[in-house]
Scaffold this motif. Structure first.
Motif, PDB file in Angstrom:
ATOM      1  N   ASP A   1       0.820  -1.200   0.000  1.00 16.02           N
ATOM      2  CA  ASP A   1       0.000   0.000   0.000  1.00 16.02           C
ATOM      3  C   ASP A   1       0.865   1.267   0.000  1.00 16.02           C
ATOM      4  O   ASP A   1       0.357   2.374   0.043  1.00 16.02           O
ATOM      5  CB  ASP A   1      -1.007   0.015   1.150  1.00 16.02           C
ATOM      6  N   VAL A   2       2.183   1.068  -0.071  1.00 14.43           N
ATOM      7  CA  VAL A   2       3.126   2.174  -0.199  1.00 14.43           C
ATOM      8  C   VAL A   2       4.134   1.822  -1.287  1.00 14.43           C
ATOM      9  O   VAL A   2       4.759   0.762  -1.231  1.00 14.43           O
ATOM     10  CB  VAL A   2       3.890   2.439   1.124  1.00 14.43           C
ATOM     11  N   LEU A   3       4.268   2.691  -2.284  1.00 11.28           N
ATOM     12  CA  LEU A   3       5.327   2.560  -3.273  1.00 11.28           C
ATOM     13  C   LEU A   3       6.402   3.563  -2.876  1.00 11.28           C
ATOM     14  O   LEU A   3       6.182   4.778  -2.939  1.00 11.28           O
ATOM     15  CB  LEU A   3       4.823   2.860  -4.686  1.00 11.28           C
ATOM     16  N   LEU A   4       7.536   3.052  -2.410  1.00 16.76           N
ATOM     17  CA  LEU A   4       8.641   3.890  -1.964  1.00 16.76           C
ATOM     18  C   LEU A   4       9.677   3.958  -3.073  1.00 16.76           C
ATOM     19  O   LEU A   4      10.375   2.979  -3.347  1.00 16.76           O
ATOM     20  CB  LEU A   4       9.273   3.323  -0.685  1.00 16.76           C
ATOM     21  N   VAL A   5       9.767   5.098  -3.737  1.00 15.79           N
ATOM     22  CA  VAL A   5      10.742   5.311  -4.790  1.00 15.79           C
ATOM     23  C   VAL A   5      11.984   5.932  -4.155  1.00 15.79           C
ATOM     24  O   VAL A   5      11.895   6.970  -3.491  1.00 15.79           O
ATOM     25  CB  VAL A   5      10.184   6.245  -5.894  1.00 15.79           C
ATOM     26  N   VAL A   6      13.123   5.273  -4.360  1.00 16.35           N
ATOM     27  CA  VAL A   6      14.390   5.778  -3.842  1.00 16.35           C
ATOM     28  C   VAL A   6      15.222   6.225  -5.039  1.00 16.35           C
ATOM     29  O   VAL A   6      15.733   5.389  -5.787  1.00 16.35           O
ATOM     30  CB  VAL A   6      15.123   4.704  -3.011  1.00 16.35           C
ATOM     31  N   SER A   7      15.301   7.542  -5.215  1.00 15.03           N
ATOM     32  CA  SER A   7      15.985   8.092  -6.381  1.00 15.03           C
ATOM     33  C   SER A   7      16.307   9.561  -6.141  1.00 15.03           C
ATOM     34  O   SER A   7      15.387  10.359  -5.896  1.00 15.03           O
ATOM     35  CB  SER A   7      15.099   7.970  -7.620  1.00 15.03           C
ATOM     36  N   ASP A   8      17.573   9.911  -6.216  1.00 12.75           N
ATOM     37  CA  ASP A   8      17.948  11.323  -6.082  1.00 12.75           C
ATOM     38  C   ASP A   8      17.325  12.153  -7.198  1.00 12.75           C
ATOM     39  O   ASP A   8      16.839  13.261  -6.966  1.00 12.75           O
ATOM     40  CB  ASP A   8      19.470  11.481  -6.113  1.00 12.75           C
ATOM     41  N   ARG A   9      17.317  11.619  -8.416  1.00 12.21           N
ATOM     42  CA  ARG A   9      16.774  12.347  -9.564  1.00 12.21           C
ATOM     43  C   ARG A   9      15.289  12.644  -9.382  1.00 12.21           C
ATOM     44  O   ARG A   9      14.842  13.776  -9.551  1.00 12.21           O
ATOM     45  CB  ARG A   9      16.987  11.550 -10.857  1.00 12.21           C
ATOM     46  N   VAL A  10      14.524  11.619  -9.004  1.00 16.01           N
ATOM     47  CA  VAL A  10      13.084  11.810  -8.842  1.00 16.01           C
ATOM     48  C   VAL A  10      12.787  12.700  -7.636  1.00 16.01           C
ATOM     49  O   VAL A  10      11.926  13.582  -7.701  1.00 16.01           O
ATOM     50  CB  VAL A  10      12.350  10.458  -8.734  1.00 16.01           C
ATOM     51  N   ALA A  11      13.515  12.499  -6.548  1.00 16.69           N
ATOM     52  CA  ALA A  11      13.287  13.304  -5.342  1.00 16.69           C
ATOM     53  C   ALA A  11      13.490  14.797  -5.613  1.00 16.69           C
ATOM     54  O   ALA A  11      12.856  15.635  -4.964  1.00 16.69           O
ATOM     55  CB  ALA A  11      14.208  12.843  -4.214  1.00 16.69           C
ATOM     56  N   ALA A  12      14.330  15.119  -6.587  1.00 15.59           N
ATOM     57  CA  ALA A  12      14.602  16.517  -6.921  1.00 15.59           C
ATOM     58  C   ALA A  12      13.684  17.063  -8.015  1.00 15.59           C
ATOM     59  O   ALA A  12      13.828  18.211  -8.420  1.00 15.59           O
ATOM     60  CB  ALA A  12      16.060  16.656  -7.370  1.00 15.59           C
ATOM     61  N   SER A  13      12.712  16.260  -8.466  1.00 18.88           N
ATOM     62  CA  SER A  13      11.880  16.680  -9.590  1.00 18.88           C
ATOM     63  C   SER A  13      10.385  16.597  -9.270  1.00 18.88           C
ATOM     64  O   SER A  13       9.782  15.521  -9.382  1.00 18.88           O
ATOM     65  CB  SER A  13      12.182  15.803 -10.812  1.00 18.88           C
ATOM     66  N   PRO A  14       9.765  17.718  -8.902  1.00 20.79           N
ATOM     67  CA  PRO A  14       8.318  17.711  -8.664  1.00 20.79           C
ATOM     68  C   PRO A  14       7.534  17.192  -9.872  1.00 20.79           C
ATOM     69  O   PRO A  14       6.503  16.533  -9.711  1.00 20.79           O
ATOM     70  CB  PRO A  14       7.984  19.176  -8.377  1.00 20.79           C
ATOM     71  N   PHE A  15       8.023  17.448 -11.073  1.00 18.10           N
ATOM     72  CA  PHE A  15       7.348  16.970 -12.275  1.00 18.10           C
ATOM     73  C   PHE A  15       7.338  15.442 -12.322  1.00 18.10           C
ATOM     74  O   PHE A  15       6.290  14.826 -12.554  1.00 18.10           O
ATOM     75  CB  PHE A  15       8.024  17.540 -13.525  1.00 18.10           C
ATOM     76  N   ASP A  16       8.494  14.818 -12.098  1.00 17.39           N
ATOM     77  CA  ASP A  16       8.566  13.349 -12.092  1.00 17.39           C
ATOM     78  C   ASP A  16       7.692  12.753 -10.998  1.00 17.39           C
ATOM     79  O   ASP A  16       7.026  11.731 -11.200  1.00 17.39           O
ATOM     80  CB  ASP A  16      10.010  12.868 -11.925  1.00 17.39           C
ATOM     81  N   ILE A  17       7.688  13.395  -9.844  1.00 18.84           N
ATOM     82  CA  ILE A  17       6.852  12.913  -8.741  1.00 18.84           C
ATOM     83  C   ILE A  17       5.380  12.960  -9.130  1.00 18.84           C
ATOM     84  O   ILE A  17       4.636  11.998  -8.916  1.00 18.84           O
ATOM     85  CB  ILE A  17       7.116  13.720  -7.452  1.00 18.84           C
ATOM     86  N   SER A  18       4.959  14.049  -9.744  1.00 18.92           N
ATOM     87  CA  SER A  18       3.541  14.162 -10.120  1.00 18.92           C
ATOM     88  C   SER A  18       3.169  13.129 -11.182  1.00 18.92           C
ATOM     89  O   SER A  18       2.062  12.581 -11.153  1.00 18.92           O
ATOM     90  CB  SER A  18       3.194  15.577 -10.582  1.00 18.92           C
ATOM     91  N   LEU A  19       4.074  12.837 -12.118  1.00 22.98           N
ATOM     92  CA  LEU A  19       3.804  11.792 -13.107  1.00 22.98           C
ATOM     93  C   LEU A  19       3.635  10.430 -12.436  1.00 22.98           C
ATOM     94  O   LEU A  19       2.728   9.667 -12.769  1.00 22.98           O
ATOM     95  CB  LEU A  19       4.933  11.718 -14.132  1.00 22.98           C
TER      96      LEU A  19
END
Length: 160
Positions: A28-46
């Motif tokens: 029930d939790v998808l934990l993405v571990v990524s410096d690139r994604v963590a720094a990108s609100p756009f990637d997070i929203s996608l």
């Protein structure tokens, strides 16, 4: 520890994860571990748009995940941890994450010269990271979908 599955897949959140793996392990939790994604609100929203109903997305930098591995402060719930490459995962394991097995999907990094399987290609740095993970006694299982047969990567890594 609430981590149900750790998957290394350069695509992170995508259909095989949201429809197959999250359901198979009851995450029930998808934990993405990524410096690139963590720094990108756009990637997070996608990625948030692809999260299945009833689950939530948590995005951490590699440092945040390493800190959680060190002190045991994981998100509440059944966690499916997604990492884009073995280098980042090896850093979290070095910080204290204990694993017996890692699920591997597609892993293709820019500059990858080593073809380990049709799904997994690696750079020199990634070969060292895979070896480090294997040396920790972690079973490295290539498996695209839950119903498919697993292919162990450990023997191929040992040859390199």
């Amino acid at each position: 520890m609430p981590i149900e599955l750790v998957r290394v897949d350069h695509r992170l959140v995508h259909g095989q994860v949201t429809m197959g793996w999250s359901r198979a392990v009851g995450a029930d939790v998808l934990l993405v571990v990524s410096d690139r994604v963590a720094a990108s609100p756009f990637d997070i929203s996608l990625m948030e748009m692809a999260v299945p109903t009833g689950a939530r997305l948590v995005v951490w930098s590699v440092e945040q995940a390493s800190q959680a591995a060190s002190d045991g402060t994981w998100p509440d719930g059944k966690v499916l941890m997604l990492v884009a490459n073995p280098v980042d995962l090896a850093r979290v394991v070095a910080a204290g994450l204990e694993l017996s097995e890692v699920n591997i999907g597609g892993v293709r990094s820019e500059g990858a010269r080593h073809k380990l399987t049709k799904e997994v290609h690696a750079t020199d740095e990634e070969i060292l990271a895979w070896k480090t993970l294997a040396d920790h006694g972690i079973r490295l299982s290539v498996q695209w979908l839950p119903a498919q047969k697993r292919k162990l990567l450990n023997d191929e890594i040992a040859k390199r």
